[in-house]
Scaffold this active site. Structure first.
Site, PDB file in Angstrom:
ATOM      1  N   SER A 138       0.857  -1.183   0.000  1.00 49.42           N
ATOM      2  CA  SER A 138       0.000   0.000   0.000  1.00 49.42           C
ATOM      3  C   SER A 138       0.889   1.227   0.000  1.00 49.42           C
ATOM      4  CB  SER A 138      -0.884   0.011   1.260  1.00 49.42           C
ATOM      5  OG  SER A 138      -1.536   1.257   1.413  1.00 49.42           O
ATOM      6  N   TYR A 151      -1.472   0.809  10.590  1.00 45.13           N
ATOM      7  CA  TYR A 151      -1.473   0.332   9.206  1.00 45.13           C
ATOM      8  C   TYR A 151      -0.168   0.711   8.522  1.00 45.13           C
ATOM      9  CZ  TYR A 151      -3.419  -0.814   4.604  1.00 45.13           C
ATOM     10  OH  TYR A 151      -3.659  -1.363   3.364  1.00 45.13           O
TER      11      TYR A 151
END
Length: 252
Positions: A138, A151
């Site tokens: 990501s 995250y």
């Protein structure tokens, strides 16, 4: 064990929804043999019935499930490509209010899940002569942002794992690819992260043409189908409206 592979074959994790599901569809449309892996057996079975993929319900963080998956794939003839998609985010708390259980879950799925699958299949990928590992990370693993600490940390770790793997496996002719998407509008990602439908909708509100799972799947399909000597080390894919993690154009 894998020398007899006639057609390209892949394991795709996180295949019950979103990007993983879209990758299964994209590869099957090109004639790949695909083992679709996720925890939700009902969704996998529906996907398998529609696409012809092989459904293998499994939890990538569970050692026994990983061993069972490896055994099933081996008995079916093996693979030349591993696509690690299983992952996700939980919570958007700042570090001062971080929930330990959210961070633990994110590290288990994004980092240790990727490790366990990759470690299990590396002997097979080496043996086939032209193996490929593609990790879906990501842009959260390339640039930190407020409220993204857990995250960010998990995806930075997965990004680092991918880089180390590329260095270690080049001598075995195993190609290692990283695809790092930005804002992708999928059925469940924002909802699972925020736990609230209204909050999930706001993530994409006013954004013209966010990426779709099919957009990312098309890039993944291209990367793993390229001639094996061509290694797209790192691919960052964002919608035009998202110039960076910090700049997102919203209209209306």
């Amino acid at each position: 064990m894998t020398e007899g592979i006639q057609n390209r074959a892949a394991v795709v994790t996180g295949a019950s929804t979103g990007i993983g599901e879209a990758i299964v569809r994209a590869l099957r449309s090109e004639g790949w043999n695909v083992f679709a892996v996720a925890r939700r057996a009902d969704r996998l079975e529906a996907l398998a019935a529609e696409t012809g993929a092989v459904a293998v319900p499994a939890d990538v963080t569970d050692d026994a499930d990983v061993a069972r998956l490896l055994d099933e794939v081996t008995r079916a003839g093996g693979i030349d490509t591993l696509i690690n998609v299983a992952g996700g985010a939980r919570g958007a708390d700042r570090i001062a209010g971080a929930k330990t259980e959210d961070w633990e879950w994110m590290f288990q799925v994004n980092v240790l899940g990727t490790l366990k699958l990759t470690r299990a299949f590396l002997p097979m990928l080496r043996a086939c002569g032209e193996g490929t590992v593609l990790n879906l990370t990501s842009t959260a693993g390339l640039s930190a942002y407020e409220g993204g600490g857990g995250y960010n940390a998990a995806k930075f770790a997965q990004h680092a794992l991918t880089g180390a793997l590329r260095l270690e496996e080049a001598e075995h002719n195993v190609r290692v690819i990283e695809v790092a998407p930005g804002l992708v509008q999928t059925e469940e990602f924002a909802l699972n992260r925020l736990g609230d439908q209204e909050a999930a909708v706001k993530v994409y509100q006013g954004v013209e043409k966010p990426l779709t799972a099919a957009d990312v799947a098309d890039v993944v399909r291209y990367a793993v189908a390229a001639p094996h000597h061509v290694n797209l080390d790192q691919i960052v894919i964002r919608p035009v409206a998202q110039a960076s993690n910090y700049k997102l154009i919203r209209k209306g």
